[in-house]
Design a protein around this motif. Structure first.
Motif, PDB file in Angstrom:
ATOM      1  N   MET A  20       0.829  -1.189   0.000  1.00 16.61           N
ATOM      2  CA  MET A  20       0.000   0.000   0.000  1.00 16.61           C
ATOM      3  C   MET A  20       0.866   1.243   0.000  1.00 16.61           C
ATOM      4  O   MET A  20       1.831   1.344   0.742  1.00 16.61           O
ATOM      5  N   VAL A  21       0.539   2.210  -0.836  1.00  9.31           N
ATOM      6  CA  VAL A  21       1.274   3.472  -0.895  1.00  9.31           C
ATOM      7  C   VAL A  21       0.706   4.420   0.157  1.00  9.31           C
ATOM      8  O   VAL A  21      -0.506   4.585   0.271  1.00  9.31           O
ATOM      9  N   HIS A  22       1.602   5.005   0.909  1.00  6.42           N
ATOM     10  CA  HIS A  22       1.198   5.918   1.976  1.00  6.42           C
ATOM     11  C   HIS A  22       1.701   7.319   1.710  1.00  6.42           C
ATOM     12  O   HIS A  22       2.673   7.526   0.999  1.00  6.42           O
ATOM     13  N   ASN A  23       1.041   8.277   2.348  1.00  8.16           N
ATOM     14  CA  ASN A  23       1.610   9.600   2.545  1.00  8.16           C
ATOM     15  C   ASN A  23       1.419   9.878   4.029  1.00  8.16           C
ATOM     16  O   ASN A  23       0.824   9.074   4.753  1.00  8.16           O
ATOM     17  N   SER A  24       1.927  10.987   4.509  1.00  4.12           N
ATOM     18  CA  SER A  24       1.876  11.226   5.949  1.00  4.12           C
ATOM     19  C   SER A  24       0.441  11.329   6.463  1.00  4.12           C
ATOM     20  O   SER A  24       0.154  10.917   7.587  1.00  4.12           O
ATOM     21  N   GLU A  25      -0.469  11.825   5.658  1.00  3.23           N
ATOM     22  CA  GLU A  25      -1.862  11.931   6.106  1.00  3.23           C
ATOM     23  C   GLU A  25      -2.530  10.554   6.204  1.00  3.23           C
ATOM     24  O   GLU A  25      -3.264  10.295   7.161  1.00  3.23           O
ATOM     25  N   THR A  26      -2.280   9.656   5.273  1.00  3.89           N
ATOM     26  CA  THR A  26      -2.879   8.323   5.377  1.00  3.89           C
ATOM     27  C   THR A  26      -2.305   7.579   6.583  1.00  3.89           C
ATOM     28  O   THR A  26      -3.020   6.834   7.247  1.00  3.89           O
ATOM     29  N   LEU A  27      -1.029   7.798   6.883  1.00  4.41           N
ATOM     30  CA  LEU A  27      -0.436   7.189   8.078  1.00  4.41           C
ATOM     31  C   LEU A  27      -1.040   7.783   9.343  1.00  4.41           C
ATOM     32  O   LEU A  27      -1.313   7.061  10.306  1.00  4.41           O
ATOM     33  N   ARG A  28      -1.246   9.083   9.349  1.00  9.69           N
ATOM     34  CA  ARG A  28      -1.866   9.731  10.512  1.00  9.69           C
ATOM     35  C   ARG A  28      -3.245   9.123  10.772  1.00  9.69           C
ATOM     36  O   ARG A  28      -3.592   8.793  11.895  1.00  9.69           O
ATOM     37  N   GLN A  29      -3.999   8.950   9.723  1.00  8.92           N
ATOM     38  CA  GLN A  29      -5.337   8.390   9.861  1.00  8.92           C
ATOM     39  C   GLN A  29      -5.289   6.925  10.313  1.00  8.92           C
ATOM     40  O   GLN A  29      -6.108   6.502  11.131  1.00  8.92           O
ATOM     41  N   ALA A  30      -4.328   6.179   9.799  1.00  6.39           N
ATOM     42  CA  ALA A  30      -4.240   4.755  10.130  1.00  6.39           C
ATOM     43  C   ALA A  30      -3.779   4.514  11.560  1.00  6.39           C
ATOM     44  O   ALA A  30      -4.324   3.666  12.263  1.00  6.39           O
ATOM     45  N   PHE A  31      -2.766   5.266  12.008  1.00  4.08           N
ATOM     46  CA  PHE A  31      -2.174   4.991  13.311  1.00  4.08           C
ATOM     47  C   PHE A  31      -2.593   5.973  14.401  1.00  4.08           C
ATOM     48  O   PHE A  31      -2.399   5.701  15.571  1.00  4.08           O
ATOM     49  N   ARG A  32      -3.085   7.131  14.017  1.00  2.00           N
ATOM     50  CA  ARG A  32      -3.578   8.145  14.952  1.00  2.00           C
ATOM     51  C   ARG A  32      -2.521   8.576  15.976  1.00  2.00           C
ATOM     52  O   ARG A  32      -2.838   8.842  17.130  1.00  2.00           O
TER      53      ARG A  32
END
Length: 161
Positions: free
Chosen positions: A1-13
């Motif tokens: 899965m390709v991430h950016n910092s916002e998708t990581l923020r949403q995934a890991f909180r």
């Protein structure tokens, strides 16, 4: 899965929604080029990726005492998400990882730092050691930011929707 910092923020909180834009602003406030960023605590890779998404002249040094799998984050997780984001080519060029205690790295550090982001240990002794260890290396117009120090004492844990 390709991430950016916002998708990581949403995934890991690990960051509140309004914190990530502020984190990404820090390198732009630095006046030096290249912009040297020390990121203490790899976490899930959110902060490292966020920094690399900013300036093209940014040099990132992430320091963490944990290299392998941990529920609190580790260097390998940062490496995986940065590679998945298409920035793996920056490894060893303008992105470096240090598997060590950040206070020990600070004792031997010689390069001026533009931004130091302290997000390693969250107890008083750990955070204070990082701040005192890295403060002498911050440029005169540089920045030192501390994230979620003693967050359990300040903000109750709230389940996200």
């Amino acid at each position: 899965m390709v991430h950016n910092s916002e998708t990581l923020r949403q995934a890991f909180r690990y960051f509140w929604p309004n914190e990530l834009p502020l984190l990404k602003l820090l390198p732009y406030l630095a006046t030096s080029s290249p912009c040297v960023v020390v990121n203490i605590g790899a976490g899930a890779g959110t902060s490292g990726l966020a920094f690399l998404e900013t300036r093209q002249d940014l040099i990132l040094h992430t320091i963490d005492i944990t290299a392998a799998n941990s529920p609190f984050g580790w260097l390998h997780a940062e490496r995986e998400v940065i590679e998945a984001a298409g920035m793996g080519h920056l490894w060893g060029v303008r992105w470096f990882q240090h598997h060590a205690d950040s206070k020990e790295v600070a004792r031997h550090w010689t390069e001026p730092v533009d931004v130091c982001f302290v997000d390693g240990g969250h107890e008083y002794e750990e955070a204070t050691g990082d701040i005192l260890g890295w403060l002498p290396h911050i440029r005169k117009d540089g920045l030192l930011a501390v994230h979620d120090y003693r967050k359990g004492d300040i903000m109750p844990v709230v389940d996200a929707p």
